[in-house]
Design a protein around this motif. Structure first.
Motif, PDB file in Angstrom:
ATOM      1  N   ALA A 252     -10.192  93.000 -65.670  1.00 49.40           N
ATOM      2  CA  ALA A 252     -10.802  94.324 -65.730  1.00 49.40           C
ATOM      3  C   ALA A 252     -11.379  94.598 -67.115  1.00 49.40           C
ATOM      4  CB  ALA A 252      -9.767  95.396 -65.366  1.00 49.40           C
ATOM      5  N   LEU A 253     -10.653  94.196 -68.143  1.00 48.62           N
ATOM      6  CA  LEU A 253     -11.143  94.367 -69.510  1.00 48.62           C
ATOM      7  C   LEU A 253     -12.384  93.525 -69.752  1.00 48.62           C
ATOM      8  CD1 LEU A 253      -7.770  94.410 -71.501  1.00 48.62           C
ATOM      9  CD2 LEU A 253      -9.469  96.244 -71.419  1.00 48.62           C
ATOM     10  N   GLN A 254     -12.380  92.300 -69.252  1.00 51.17           N
ATOM     11  CA  GLN A 254     -13.548  91.431 -69.408  1.00 51.17           C
ATOM     12  C   GLN A 254     -14.774  92.052 -68.743  1.00 51.17           C
ATOM     13  OE1 GLN A 254     -13.815  88.785 -71.211  1.00 51.17           O
ATOM     14  NE2 GLN A 254     -11.849  87.772 -71.408  1.00 51.17           N
ATOM     15  N   GLN A 255     -14.598  92.590 -67.550  1.00 51.85           N
ATOM     16  CA  GLN A 255     -15.715  93.205 -66.832  1.00 51.85           C
ATOM     17  C   GLN A 255     -16.192  94.472 -67.523  1.00 51.85           C
ATOM     18  OE1 GLN A 255     -14.268  93.746 -62.854  1.00 51.85           O
ATOM     19  NE2 GLN A 255     -14.328  91.564 -62.347  1.00 51.85           N
ATOM     20  N   SER A 256     -15.251  95.252 -68.052  1.00 53.07           N
ATOM     21  CA  SER A 256     -15.597  96.504 -68.712  1.00 53.07           C
ATOM     22  C   SER A 256     -16.347  96.262 -70.025  1.00 53.07           C
ATOM     23  CB  SER A 256     -14.328  97.315 -68.987  1.00 53.07           C
ATOM     24  OG  SER A 256     -14.630  98.481 -69.717  1.00 53.07           O
ATOM     25  N   CYS A 257     -15.895  95.292 -70.791  1.00 49.59           N
ATOM     26  CA  CYS A 257     -16.497  95.026 -72.108  1.00 49.59           C
ATOM     27  C   CYS A 257     -17.748  94.156 -72.007  1.00 49.59           C
ATOM     28  CB  CYS A 257     -15.475  94.349 -73.023  1.00 49.59           C
ATOM     29  SG  CYS A 257     -14.071  95.396 -73.444  1.00 49.59           S
ATOM     30  N   GLY A 258     -17.844  93.358 -70.966  1.00 49.90           N
ATOM     31  CA  GLY A 258     -19.005  92.493 -70.804  1.00 49.90           C
ATOM     32  C   GLY A 258     -19.183  91.557 -71.993  1.00 49.90           C
ATOM     33  N   ASP A 259     -20.421  91.471 -72.480  1.00 49.43           N
ATOM     34  CA  ASP A 259     -20.736  90.577 -73.601  1.00 49.43           C
ATOM     35  C   ASP A 259     -20.673  91.282 -74.952  1.00 49.43           C
ATOM     36  OD1 ASP A 259     -21.196  88.442 -71.899  1.00 49.43           O
ATOM     37  OD2 ASP A 259     -23.311  88.969 -71.605  1.00 49.43           O
ATOM     38  N   LEU A 260     -20.079  92.467 -74.988  1.00 47.99           N
ATOM     39  CA  LEU A 260     -20.011  93.225 -76.236  1.00 47.99           C
ATOM     40  C   LEU A 260     -19.217  92.461 -77.288  1.00 47.99           C
ATOM     41  CD1 LEU A 260     -20.613  95.966 -77.662  1.00 47.99           C
ATOM     42  CD2 LEU A 260     -18.365  96.733 -76.832  1.00 47.99           C
ATOM     43  N   ILE A 261     -19.775  92.385 -78.497  1.00 43.50           N
ATOM     44  CA  ILE A 261     -19.070  91.756 -79.604  1.00 43.50           C
ATOM     45  C   ILE A 261     -18.939  92.749 -80.745  1.00 43.50           C
ATOM     46  CG2 ILE A 261     -19.775  89.405 -79.036  1.00 43.50           C
ATOM     47  CD1 ILE A 261     -21.889  89.615 -81.222  1.00 43.50           C
ATOM     48  N   VAL A 262     -17.956  92.521 -81.618  1.00 46.15           N
ATOM     49  CA  VAL A 262     -17.662  93.411 -82.737  1.00 46.15           C
ATOM     50  C   VAL A 262     -17.777  92.613 -84.029  1.00 46.15           C
ATOM     51  CG1 VAL A 262     -15.942  94.938 -83.771  1.00 46.15           C
ATOM     52  CG2 VAL A 262     -16.089  94.731 -81.278  1.00 46.15           C
ATOM     53  N   THR A 263     -18.391  93.211 -85.040  1.00 47.06           N
ATOM     54  CA  THR A 263     -18.542  92.558 -86.332  1.00 47.06           C
ATOM     55  C   THR A 263     -18.276  93.585 -87.419  1.00 47.06           C
ATOM     56  OG1 THR A 263     -19.982  91.012 -87.535  1.00 47.06           O
ATOM     57  CG2 THR A 263     -21.004  93.014 -86.699  1.00 47.06           C
ATOM     58  N   PRO A 264     -17.836  93.197 -88.612  1.00 46.24           N
ATOM     59  CA  PRO A 264     -17.544  94.170 -89.671  1.00 46.24           C
ATOM     60  C   PRO A 264     -18.781  94.949 -90.096  1.00 46.24           C
ATOM     61  CG  PRO A 264     -16.551  92.041 -90.167  1.00 46.24           C
ATOM     62  CD  PRO A 264     -17.464  91.820 -88.998  1.00 46.24           C
ATOM     63  N   LYS A 265     -18.567  96.165 -90.582  1.00 46.58           N
ATOM     64  CA  LYS A 265     -19.696  97.016 -90.967  1.00 46.58           C
ATOM     65  C   LYS A 265     -20.413  96.478 -92.210  1.00 46.58           C
ATOM     66  CE  LYS A 265     -16.878 100.229 -93.708  1.00 46.58           C
ATOM     67  NZ  LYS A 265     -16.476 101.660 -93.889  1.00 46.58           N
ATOM     68  N   ASP A 266     -19.700  95.721 -93.045  1.00 45.07           N
ATOM     69  CA  ASP A 266     -20.319  95.152 -94.250  1.00 45.07           C
ATOM     70  C   ASP A 266     -20.713  93.687 -94.040  1.00 45.07           C
ATOM     71  OD1 ASP A 266     -17.666  94.430 -94.026  1.00 45.07           O
ATOM     72  OD2 ASP A 266     -17.282  94.406 -96.184  1.00 45.07           O
ATOM     73  N   ILE A 267     -21.201  93.376 -92.844  1.00 44.61           N
ATOM     74  CA  ILE A 267     -21.496  91.985 -92.491  1.00 44.61           C
ATOM     75  C   ILE A 267     -22.574  91.382 -93.390  1.00 44.61           C
ATOM     76  CG2 ILE A 267     -23.153  92.645 -90.713  1.00 44.61           C
ATOM     77  CD1 ILE A 267     -20.728  89.629 -90.653  1.00 44.61           C
ATOM     78  N   ASP A 268     -23.513  92.191 -93.886  1.00 46.74           N
ATOM     79  CA  ASP A 268     -24.549  91.660 -94.777  1.00 46.74           C
ATOM     80  C   ASP A 268     -23.927  91.061 -96.035  1.00 46.74           C
ATOM     81  OD1 ASP A 268     -27.375  92.645 -93.672  1.00 46.74           O
ATOM     82  OD2 ASP A 268     -25.926  94.238 -93.367  1.00 46.74           O
ATOM     83  N   THR A 269     -23.020  91.807 -96.649  1.00 51.05           N
ATOM     84  CA  THR A 269     -22.340  91.324 -97.853  1.00 51.05           C
ATOM     85  C   THR A 269     -21.471  90.122 -97.528  1.00 51.05           C
ATOM     86  OG1 THR A 269     -22.321  93.568 -98.754  1.00 51.05           O
ATOM     87  CG2 THR A 269     -20.795  91.986 -99.731  1.00 51.05           C
ATOM     88  N   ILE A 270     -20.799  90.167 -96.390  1.00 51.91           N
ATOM     89  CA  ILE A 270     -19.918  89.073 -95.979  1.00 51.91           C
ATOM     90  C   ILE A 270     -20.700  87.776 -95.794  1.00 51.91           C
ATOM     91  CG2 ILE A 270     -18.580  88.226 -94.007  1.00 51.91           C
ATOM     92  CD1 ILE A 270     -17.437  91.070 -93.760  1.00 51.91           C
TER      93      ILE A 270
END
Length: 300
Positions: A252-270
């Motif tokens: 159910a979680l997989q279906q609800s989230c789909g292909d959504l990914i999470v990345t840090p807000k300071d990803i440019d600096t990282i």
């Protein structure tokens, strides 16, 4: 249901106990840098954790982005040493090493590969054009960022296979962004392996695998986790607090989230920091004891 992670160490830990055909070693490289090795010895180990047989080396440090200069220097040294241990032969000027920066430069979490190449010391052209100016300690290194299928109409594997056939490198080093299970792994972990890599794996865009079977030469993979799949993040958090969700809840979680990914807000600096540290480690591994400052001057 297998949670989505590109890190062999996480895949092994998910199983709860070490499966048959999988071995693990740990090393405290410095007080701030830890090395974790996973050896997948056979098909049984492959089935258990979903990774091809081979050696997977994970370097962990909280200052991988270079925020602490001393720890970043230790990370660079650890990366150089662990890469050299995976090399099938010492790099030299006889046959080039081909470094491939996988990913999409326009999507920051997926731009690690091309960004690393911006700091890489490439030398192959100099051996033919100005051989008298090349330090004897330097190896022959070529590099390419093949782009992504949507921009070029070409699979990365097609581009790299054609280039390998033309320049006949001694090996390929492929760099790409990865996906982790735990947020704490983001930008604190580098994974190396001698099993090749599936381009785009970190953002869920699986392409044909780049490995020795495809290219005909050894392929060393290098990656840094820059994203976490949202479903895996939720499942991981629930597991830590209330125990693992059952199979139905996970689906159910997989279906609800789909292909959504999470990345840090300071990803440019990282990305900038990680690309710099990774490139320095590569330069040290490829060019031996040629000092970085000296090399930067020679090949600028």
């Amino acid at each position: 249901m297998r949670l989505q992670t590109d890190l062999a160490m996480e895949a092994a830990q998910i199983t709860g106990r070490l499966p048959e055909g999988v071995r693990v070693e740990e090393q405290q490289f410095t007080p701030d840098v830890h090395i974790h090795r996973v050896y997948i010895d056979n098909e049984q180990g492959q089935q258990a954790i979903g990774k091809p047989p081979g050696t997977y080396v994970t370097i962990q440090a909280q200052a991988l982005t270079g925020a602490d200069a001393d720890i970043a220097a230790d990370c660079t040294r650890a990366l150089s040493e662990q890469l050299q241990a995976l090399f099938p032969q010492k790099p030299d000027r006889a046959r080039p090493v081909l470094v491939v920066g996988l990913g999409n430069r326009s999507i920051t979490p997926d731009s690690l590969g091309p960004r690393v190449l911006e700091h890489l010391l490439v030398t192959r052209h100099m051996f033919s054009l100005v051989p008298e100016q090349v330090d004897q300690r330097a190896a022959s290194v070529a590099a390419i960022a093949p782009g992504v299928l949507g921009e070029t109409g070409l699979e990365s594997g097609e581009v790299i296979a054609a280039l390998v056939e033309h320049i006949q490198p001694s090996m390929v080093i492929a760099i790409d962004a990865l996906a982790a299970l735990a947020p704490s792994r983001l930008a604190t972990t580098v994974q190396l392996s001698d099993t090749g890599i599936a381009p785009g794996a970190g953002i869920g865009n699986q392409r044909p695998r780049l490995d020795q079977a495809l290219l005909g030469v050894p392929v060393i993979a290098l990656g840094v986790p820059t994203v976490v799949h949202a479903a895996s993040l939720v499942i991981h958090a629930l597991t830590d607090t209330a125990g693992p969700p059952d199979e139905t809840q996970q689906q159910a979680l997989q279906q609800s989230c789909g292909d959504l990914i999470v990345t840090p807000k300071d990803i440019d600096t990282i990305i900038h920091g990680c690309a710099t540290v990774v490139a320095r480690g590569l330069n040290m591994a490829l060019h031996g004891d040629l000092a970085l400052a000296e090399a930067a001057q020679l090949f600028s």
